[in-house]
Design a protein around this motif. Sequence first.
Motif, mmCIF file in Angstrom:
data_model
loop_
_atom_site.group_PDB
_atom_site.id
_atom_site.type_symbol
_atom_site.label_atom_id
_atom_site.label_comp_id
_atom_site.label_asym_id
_atom_site.label_seq_id
_atom_site.Cartn_x
_atom_site.Cartn_y
_atom_site.Cartn_z
ATOM 1 N N GLY A 1 39.146 77.647 17.079
ATOM 2 C CA GLY A 1 40.035 76.653 17.666
ATOM 3 C C GLY A 1 41.251 76.299 16.843
ATOM 4 O O GLY A 1 42.220 75.744 17.378
ATOM 5 N N TYR A 2 41.237 76.592 15.534
ATOM 6 C CA TYR A 2 42.399 76.224 14.715
ATOM 7 C C TYR A 2 43.549 77.186 14.972
ATOM 8 O O TYR A 2 44.681 76.749 15.232
ATOM 9 N N LEU A 3 43.307 78.480 14.899
ATOM 10 C CA LEU A 3 44.320 79.473 15.230
ATOM 11 C C LEU A 3 44.036 79.984 16.633
ATOM 12 O O LEU A 3 42.931 80.457 16.915
ATOM 13 N N PRO A 4 44.999 79.889 17.540
ATOM 14 C CA PRO A 4 44.702 80.177 18.951
ATOM 15 C C PRO A 4 44.344 81.631 19.228
ATOM 16 O O PRO A 4 43.494 81.904 20.075
ATOM 17 N N GLU A 5 44.996 82.577 18.546
ATOM 18 C CA GLU A 5 44.739 83.996 18.769
ATOM 19 C C GLU A 5 44.991 84.755 17.471
ATOM 20 O O GLU A 5 45.531 84.209 16.506
ATOM 21 N N LEU A 6 44.589 86.022 17.459
ATOM 22 C CA LEU A 6 44.995 86.902 16.368
ATOM 23 C C LEU A 6 46.498 87.124 16.503
ATOM 24 O O LEU A 6 46.986 87.515 17.567
ATOM 25 N N ASP A 7 47.242 86.852 15.444
ATOM 26 C CA ASP A 7 48.704 86.798 15.543
ATOM 27 C C ASP A 7 49.269 87.266 14.207
ATOM 28 O O ASP A 7 49.212 86.538 13.215
ATOM 29 N N LEU B 1 67.103 62.890 10.454
ATOM 30 C CA LEU B 1 65.705 63.282 10.227
ATOM 31 C C LEU B 1 65.665 64.355 9.153
ATOM 32 O O LEU B 1 66.446 65.320 9.189
ATOM 33 N N GLY B 2 64.760 64.190 8.192
ATOM 34 C CA GLY B 2 64.620 65.173 7.134
ATOM 35 C C GLY B 2 64.040 66.483 7.647
ATOM 36 O O GLY B 2 63.419 66.539 8.713
ATOM 37 N N ASN B 3 64.249 67.544 6.865
ATOM 38 C CA ASN B 3 63.790 68.875 7.251
ATOM 39 C C ASN B 3 62.589 69.284 6.404
ATOM 40 O O ASN B 3 62.678 69.357 5.180
ATOM 41 N N SER B 4 61.487 69.561 7.062
ATOM 42 C CA SER B 4 60.344 70.156 6.383
ATOM 43 C C SER B 4 60.427 71.668 6.563
ATOM 44 O O SER B 4 60.595 72.163 7.679
ATOM 45 N N HIS B 5 60.340 72.399 5.465
ATOM 46 C CA HIS B 5 60.478 73.853 5.514
ATOM 47 C C HIS B 5 59.135 74.558 5.707
ATOM 48 O O HIS B 5 59.030 75.763 5.484
ATOM 49 N N LEU B 6 58.154 73.807 6.131
ATOM 50 C CA LEU B 6 56.843 74.390 6.387
ATOM 51 C C LEU B 6 56.941 75.335 7.586
ATOM 52 O O LEU B 6 57.506 74.986 8.621
ATOM 53 N N SER B 7 56.411 76.540 7.433
ATOM 54 C CA SER B 7 56.499 77.527 8.507
ATOM 55 C C SER B 7 55.546 77.173 9.647
ATOM 56 O O SER B 7 54.572 76.429 9.477
ATOM 57 N N LEU B 8 55.839 77.740 10.800
ATOM 58 C CA LEU B 8 54.985 77.537 11.960
ATOM 59 C C LEU B 8 53.578 78.058 11.682
ATOM 60 O O LEU B 8 52.580 77.449 12.071
ATOM 61 N N GLN B 9 53.480 79.191 10.964
ATOM 62 C CA GLN B 9 52.166 79.754 10.628
ATOM 63 C C GLN B 9 51.370 78.818 9.733
ATOM 64 O O GLN B 9 50.174 78.578 9.968
ATOM 65 N N TYR C 1 50.432 76.733 13.790
ATOM 66 C CA TYR C 1 51.090 76.818 15.104
ATOM 67 C C TYR C 1 50.946 75.516 15.878
ATOM 68 O O TYR C 1 50.921 75.501 17.109
ATOM 69 N N LYS C 2 50.864 74.410 15.130
ATOM 70 C CA LYS C 2 50.759 73.086 15.731
ATOM 71 C C LYS C 2 52.025 72.293 15.412
ATOM 72 O O LYS C 2 52.668 72.490 14.381
ATOM 73 N N ILE C 3 52.382 71.386 16.323
ATOM 74 C CA ILE C 3 53.481 70.457 16.051
ATOM 75 C C ILE C 3 53.001 69.039 16.348
ATOM 76 O O ILE C 3 52.147 68.823 17.208
ATOM 77 N N ARG C 4 53.573 68.089 15.621
ATOM 78 C CA ARG C 4 53.208 66.684 15.822
ATOM 79 C C ARG C 4 53.924 66.124 17.049
ATOM 80 O O ARG C 4 55.005 66.601 17.426
ATOM 81 N N PRO C 5 53.392 65.081 17.680
ATOM 82 C CA PRO C 5 54.077 64.424 18.797
ATOM 83 C C PRO C 5 55.433 63.883 18.342
ATOM 84 O O PRO C 5 55.630 63.542 17.167
ATOM 85 N N VAL C 6 56.364 63.783 19.286
ATOM 86 C CA VAL C 6 57.709 63.314 18.928
ATOM 87 C C VAL C 6 57.666 61.910 18.346
ATOM 88 O O VAL C 6 58.496 61.555 17.496
ATOM 89 N N SER C 7 56.725 61.079 18.769
ATOM 90 C CA SER C 7 56.649 59.718 18.223
ATOM 91 C C SER C 7 56.374 59.762 16.718
ATOM 92 O O SER C 7 56.961 58.979 15.950
ATOM 93 N N ASP C 8 55.507 60.663 16.298
ATOM 94 C CA ASP C 8 55.218 60.790 14.866
ATOM 95 C C ASP C 8 56.449 61.279 14.105
ATOM 96 O O ASP C 8 56.723 60.836 12.981
ATOM 97 N N VAL C 9 57.181 62.214 14.707
ATOM 98 C CA VAL C 9 58.385 62.746 14.064
ATOM 99 C C VAL C 9 59.438 61.647 13.943
ATOM 100 O O VAL C 9 60.081 61.492 12.899
ATOM 101 N N ILE C 10 59.591 60.863 14.978
ATOM 102 C CA ILE C 10 60.597 59.794 14.966
ATOM 103 C C ILE C 10 60.268 58.745 13.902
ATOM 104 O O ILE C 10 61.130 58.353 13.107
ATOM 105 N N TYR C 11 59.005 58.287 13.852
ATOM 106 C CA TYR C 11 58.643 57.219 12.923
ATOM 107 C C TYR C 11 58.570 57.700 11.478
ATOM 108 O O TYR C 11 58.798 56.918 10.554
ATOM 109 N N SER C 12 58.260 58.971 11.274
ATOM 110 C CA SER C 12 58.208 59.494 9.899
ATOM 111 C C SER C 12 59.570 59.970 9.422
ATOM 112 O O SER C 12 59.773 60.190 8.228
ATOM 113 N N ALA C 13 60.509 60.151 10.353
ATOM 114 C CA ALA C 13 61.899 60.528 10.041
ATOM 115 C C ALA C 13 62.001 61.888 9.344
ATOM 116 O O ALA C 13 62.872 62.109 8.521
#
Length: 585
Positions: free
Chosen positions: A144-150, A280-288, A292-304
């Motif tokens: 469940g953590y990684l959706p497919e072999l990628d 908003l600051g830039n996190s250089h963490l890769s999608l991998q 392959y998860k992203i946080r809800p926009v509310s979390d992104v907005i409040y954490s800046a």
Amino acid sequence: MTNIINKFALLLCLLALTASVFAASEAEYKKPSKAYTLNTDGSQEFHYSMELTLFTHTAMNGTYGESFIVYNPQYQTLKINASYTKQKDGNIIKTPDNAFVEVLPRAAADAPAYNNLKEMVVVHTGLELGATIYLDYTLITKPGYLPELDVYDELLQSSPVKEYTISLSAPESKPLSYTLQNIAGKPAVTTTNGMKTVTWKLSNLPASSRELLVMAKNGDVPFLTASTYASNADALKALYAQFAPATDVQLSAIAANLTEDAKNDTEKLQAILKHVSENLGNSHLSLQDAGYKIRPVSDVIYSAYGTEAEKANLLNGLLNAAGIKAETAASYQVVANPASCGLSAVKELVVIANVDGKQYVMSPSSNQMASAGWHNQTPVISLTNAGTPVSINTPSNELSYKVTLSVTPEKANAKVDATIGSAFLPYYGDYIPMYSGGDKEVKEVKTNNGTTIFFTSSQPLKANNGYVMVSLPNAQQSLAHSYYCMMNSERKTNLLLPCKANERYTYTVEIPVGMKLSTPKTAKVIENAAGEVVFSVKQNGNKAEVERSLQLNSQLYTPAQYGNLRSLLTEWGNTSNHTLLLSVD
């Protein structure tokens, strides 16, 4: 005489030995292997092993002293199967416990939401010239953590490889698509107990190139893509399913606040892009690495702050909430079988909108056009309309300056009418012109019709032995200022330029009484298969007239074409071609 001959022969031997030492690689991989496995329960395993023999002090003390493994301990278990050094005399030095150092990955340092990630630093001990490093580990991922072999993997290592084994395993019931490109290799395919395994054995791989600007999109870097998604559309749908819906109330409120003073859709877009890019600051963490998860926009907005994918989600959501039809798209690393390209093959996420007759290809972290808008070598596929290619307009790459220079022994004042192609203009904020070299001041900048810039500037002059040097203004994006004009005489890999250059500069220099043109009159044209460079200097009464232009026929150049390109760019970057020498009586 015999003595001299003997000494000369010895010298030749030493030179030959020196040449062979410097030509040799720093190290050699004996039998590295990578095995990617998707199990029937959805869990995954990545098994890595290597044998690396060291030949130089640089390899021993710098390049290969450590190995790095990033993982998420909440969902992944790292198992070190073996780690030791076999010294030249056969002595085995096992890696001590205190040489396994767990740290926070650098990319997660400014992203508290991802501080659960770990990076295992394996410090290799007992190193000496001729020693061989052995490392073998398995990374086990919960279902469940990684959706497919990628998989996206560029195959060349920093040193040569004797034998490289790569394998992919997945349940026979799953689709398994793969592409191995820019290297010869036929896979062996087996099926055992309902698991399909595809294995490549590659021999005698060279070291990866150390030339500048070597990229997979250039078309000559060996790579493997593999995916168990049914299609790349399904992979993009899995990511887009995490994006905020168009009806998000919070996005609507923020969009309304950001655009309340906007007079049209262009100003709305600019206000939203500026907010997402700058506030908003830039996190250089890769999608991998983010699973392959992203946080809800509310979390992104409040954490800046946010990752590229998170900020793309926010930018896309705000634009649509403001009534601007926008779509998010994935720009890929390479051209490959689309079914084999999962999310790991994505180079960048961009947001695209057509506003007031203009197409915007936006990075969520910049006011400049995203690189996907410049480069058309790899596909750009919509997440919003998953699997649908996005048509990107070819941006104008024109750089044209018409300059009038008024010169005195103390200063040179310039009036510049510049036409700047859309590829170089920011989506918001001012275009910043420049002079080439020296201490100058831009005094006035006016923009008309989006692409026509007028500015005045001044540079102080100082006579030296009766002469002054006047710098001729040119665009800050000119290839004359780039490292492309200072590259090696030969190249073994393809070279992709930022654009197919189209630059033209004309100068009229008003020379007062008491000063004379000392730059020789010139009419130089260099034309070859790569393009053309023109440089001319002539005098017409009390005026000097200078013309400089560069036209390139292509954006991508092979090693066979590189010599022609370099002859043009070396001339274009020659500083004497954008300065003028005047004598002072």
